[in-house]
Design an enzyme around this catalytic site. Structure first.
Site, PDB file in Angstrom:
ATOM      1  N   ALA A 171      -2.076  -0.015  10.133  1.00  0.00           N
ATOM      2  CA  ALA A 171      -3.521   0.224  10.243  1.00  0.00           C
ATOM      3  C   ALA A 171      -3.804   1.335  11.248  1.00  0.00           C
ATOM      4  O   ALA A 171      -4.577   2.260  10.970  1.00  0.00           O
ATOM      5  CB  ALA A 171      -4.216  -1.069  10.653  1.00  0.00           C
ATOM      6  N   THR A 212       4.838  -1.008  22.204  1.00  0.00           N
ATOM      7  CA  THR A 212       6.140  -0.369  22.039  1.00  0.00           C
ATOM      8  C   THR A 212       5.913   1.147  21.935  1.00  0.00           C
ATOM      9  O   THR A 212       5.458   1.640  20.898  1.00  0.00           O
ATOM     10  CB  THR A 212       6.822  -0.886  20.748  1.00  0.00           C
ATOM     11  OG1 THR A 212       6.674  -2.304  20.708  1.00  0.00           O
ATOM     12  CG2 THR A 212       8.283  -0.508  20.671  1.00  0.00           C
ATOM     13  N   LYS A 245       0.808  -1.222   0.000  1.00  0.00           N
ATOM     14  CA  LYS A 245       0.000   0.000   0.000  1.00  0.00           C
ATOM     15  C   LYS A 245       0.848   1.282   0.000  1.00  0.00           C
ATOM     16  O   LYS A 245       0.434   2.301  -0.534  1.00  0.00           O
ATOM     17  CB  LYS A 245      -0.959   0.013   1.192  1.00  0.00           C
ATOM     18  CG  LYS A 245      -2.045  -1.048   1.083  1.00  0.00           C
ATOM     19  CD  LYS A 245      -2.994  -1.026   2.254  1.00  0.00           C
ATOM     20  CE  LYS A 245      -3.953  -2.208   2.154  1.00  0.00           C
ATOM     21  NZ  LYS A 245      -5.006  -2.179   3.164  1.00  0.00           N
ATOM     22  N   LEU A 302     -11.144  -3.318  14.190  1.00  0.00           N
ATOM     23  CA  LEU A 302     -10.937  -3.461  12.729  1.00  0.00           C
ATOM     24  C   LEU A 302     -10.956  -4.930  12.319  1.00  0.00           C
ATOM     25  O   LEU A 302     -11.152  -5.256  11.158  1.00  0.00           O
ATOM     26  CB  LEU A 302      -9.613  -2.823  12.283  1.00  0.00           C
ATOM     27  CG  LEU A 302      -9.391  -1.337  12.548  1.00  0.00           C
ATOM     28  CD1 LEU A 302      -8.248  -0.820  11.677  1.00  0.00           C
ATOM     29  CD2 LEU A 302     -10.632  -0.508  12.313  1.00  0.00           C
TER      30      LEU A 302
HETATM   31  P1  ATR Z   1      -0.562  -3.538  10.613  1.00  0.00           P
HETATM   32  O1  ATR Z   1       0.274  -2.916   9.538  1.00  0.00           O
HETATM   33  O2  ATR Z   1      -1.601  -4.499  10.132  1.00  0.00           O
HETATM   34  O3  ATR Z   1      -1.128  -2.514  11.543  1.00  0.00           O
HETATM   35  P2  ATR Z   1       1.782  -4.198  12.210  1.00  0.00           P
HETATM   36  O4  ATR Z   1       2.503  -3.064  11.607  1.00  0.00           O
HETATM   37  O5  ATR Z   1       2.469  -5.506  12.321  1.00  0.00           O
HETATM   38  O6  ATR Z   1       0.413  -4.492  11.445  1.00  0.00           O
HETATM   39  O7  ATR Z   1       1.292  -3.719  13.668  1.00  0.00           O
HETATM   40  C1  ATR Z   1       0.722  -4.581  14.538  1.00  0.00           C
HETATM   41  C2  ATR Z   1       0.293  -3.838  15.799  1.00  0.00           C
HETATM   42  O8  ATR Z   1      -0.174  -4.794  16.737  1.00  0.00           O
HETATM   43  C3  ATR Z   1       1.399  -3.078  16.499  1.00  0.00           C
HETATM   44  O9  ATR Z   1       0.852  -1.940  17.127  1.00  0.00           O
HETATM   45  C4  ATR Z   1       1.879  -4.099  17.524  1.00  0.00           C
HETATM   46  O10 ATR Z   1       2.509  -3.545  18.665  1.00  0.00           O
HETATM   47  P3  ATR Z   1       4.112  -3.292  18.668  1.00  0.00           P
HETATM   48  O11 ATR Z   1       4.316  -2.041  17.866  1.00  0.00           O
HETATM   49  O12 ATR Z   1       4.475  -3.141  20.085  1.00  0.00           O
HETATM   50  O13 ATR Z   1       4.737  -4.503  18.018  1.00  0.00           O
HETATM   51  C5  ATR Z   1       0.568  -4.693  17.939  1.00  0.00           C
HETATM   52  N1  ATR Z   1       0.755  -6.017  18.545  1.00  0.00           N
HETATM   53  C6  ATR Z   1       1.000  -7.176  17.892  1.00  0.00           C
HETATM   54  N2  ATR Z   1       1.075  -8.199  18.783  1.00  0.00           N
HETATM   55  C7  ATR Z   1       0.867  -7.654  20.020  1.00  0.00           C
HETATM   56  C8  ATR Z   1       0.783  -8.187  21.338  1.00  0.00           C
HETATM   57  N3  ATR Z   1       0.935  -9.488  21.574  1.00  0.00           N
HETATM   58  N4  ATR Z   1       0.542  -7.333  22.363  1.00  0.00           N
HETATM   59  C9  ATR Z   1       0.371  -6.016  22.152  1.00  0.00           C
HETATM   60  N5  ATR Z   1       0.425  -5.454  20.910  1.00  0.00           N
HETATM   61  C10 ATR Z   1       0.676  -6.246  19.872  1.00  0.00           C
END
Ligand code: ATR
Length: 272
Positions: free
Chosen positions: A115, A137, A51, A208
């Site tokens: 997203a 994070t 994208k 979402l």
């Molecule tokens: P997308 O592009 O679909 O949004 P992504 O960039 O991989 O996917 O982002 C995933 C989101 O889910 C991030 O905010 C991630 O948090 P981190 O930035 O700390 O990695 C969050 N996420 C994924 N697994 C998680 C978990 N087990 N607990 C809390 N947050 C999580």
């Protein structure tokens, strides 16, 4: 689901149009877009992970896509394809269809990935008062907040650690948008925040995720007395808006709901 959306609409309108999926290999996005244009193709959707890359291949973008820097819909013009982000236009329309307001609202967004970043842009563009961006994070939330605040020359987005929600617990109720991948099938018992105190701060929760249809986040919102929605209508309306842009038509709400029923059937969802 996209072929279901577009082929259903085209068939019902008697339009000579077909929607098909293509797989594009890494490094071939620009060539694919140029090739599609040369083949006289009316429009394209672009999905993860392209994208952002697709947005860089275009000369023209609508305001929302330009701000977000990500496109999912390309619409043929005389000069080339124009890019739109109908994911966010679709989320907005889905929220409108449920009478969820963004203007003047203080909104909690969970996540700081692609997203969540797009959601934060959309909320600010649609006139929300404030976005609190919660992420595991913090550094990533800070980066996104900086980017959005810079784009709008305003301090609209505040980055937050997941544990920091009590700082906002002043009796106020918020709209919360769940924009992480946590809770996605098969991990249906997971939510980014499990504490019930967080959910008591939420009047409306919008996830979402649409698979499962009832996420843990949605259950926690409902158990605390709020209303909760999944993301299938967002998926519906991103497609409806793309179809409208390609064909220069307006799809009625009744037609949109007909397509929605088809999508639910295709996904094996009987009723809400
Ligand atoms: P997308 O592009 O679909 O949004 P992504 O960039 O991989 O996917 O982002 C995933 C989101 O889910 C991030 O905010 C991630 O948090 P981190 O930035 O700390 O990695 C969050 N996420 C994924 N697994 C998680 C978990 N087990 N607990 C809390 N947050 C999580």
């Amino acid at each position: 689901m996209s072929p279901v959306i577009h082929n259903t609409l085209a068939q019902r309108e008697g339009r000579n149009m077909v929607y098909v999926p293509f797989q594009v290999e890494n490094g071939c996005v620009e060539t694919a877009i140029k090739g599609a244009y040369a083949l006289n193709i009316l429009g394209l959707n672009v999905t993860v992970p392209y994208k952002g890359e697709a947005a860089d291949c275009l000369t023209e973008k609508d305001e929302m896509a330009g701000k977000i820097g990500a496109v999912n819909t390309l619409v043929r013009t005389d000069q080339g394809y124009k890019g739109y982000n109908t994911d966010m236009l679709g989320l907005f329309r889905a929220m409108q269809s449920e009478n969820i307001r963004l203007q003047g609202e203080e909104i909690l967004v969970l996540g700081a990935g692609g997203a969540a970043r797009a959601v934060a842009y959309m909320c600010v563009l649609k006139g929300c008062a404030k976005v609190y961006l919660f992420n595991r994070t913090l550094r990533k939330a800070e980066t996104v907040a900086q980017e959005v605040n810079k784009a709008f020359a305003a301090a609209c987005v505040t980055p937050m650690s997941l544990a920091d929600y009590p700082l906002l617990g002043n009796g106020r109720k918020y709209l919360a948008i769940q924009a992480t991948s946590v809770g996605l099938y098969p991990n249906t018992e997971d939510a980014v925040i499990m504490d019930t105190a967080f959910y008591r701060m939420i009047h409306t929760g919008y996830d979402l995720i649409y698979n499962p249809q009832n996420t843990k986040f949605m259950s926690l919102v409902r158990e605390a007395g709020g209303k909760a929605y999944h993301g299938l209508k967002m998926l519906l309306y991103q497609g409806i808006i793309a179809y409208e842009l390609w064909n220069n038509v307006k799809v009625s709400e009744a037609e949109a709901l007909h397509v929605y029923e088809k999508m639910k059937k295709a996904m094996g969802i009987a009723h809400e």
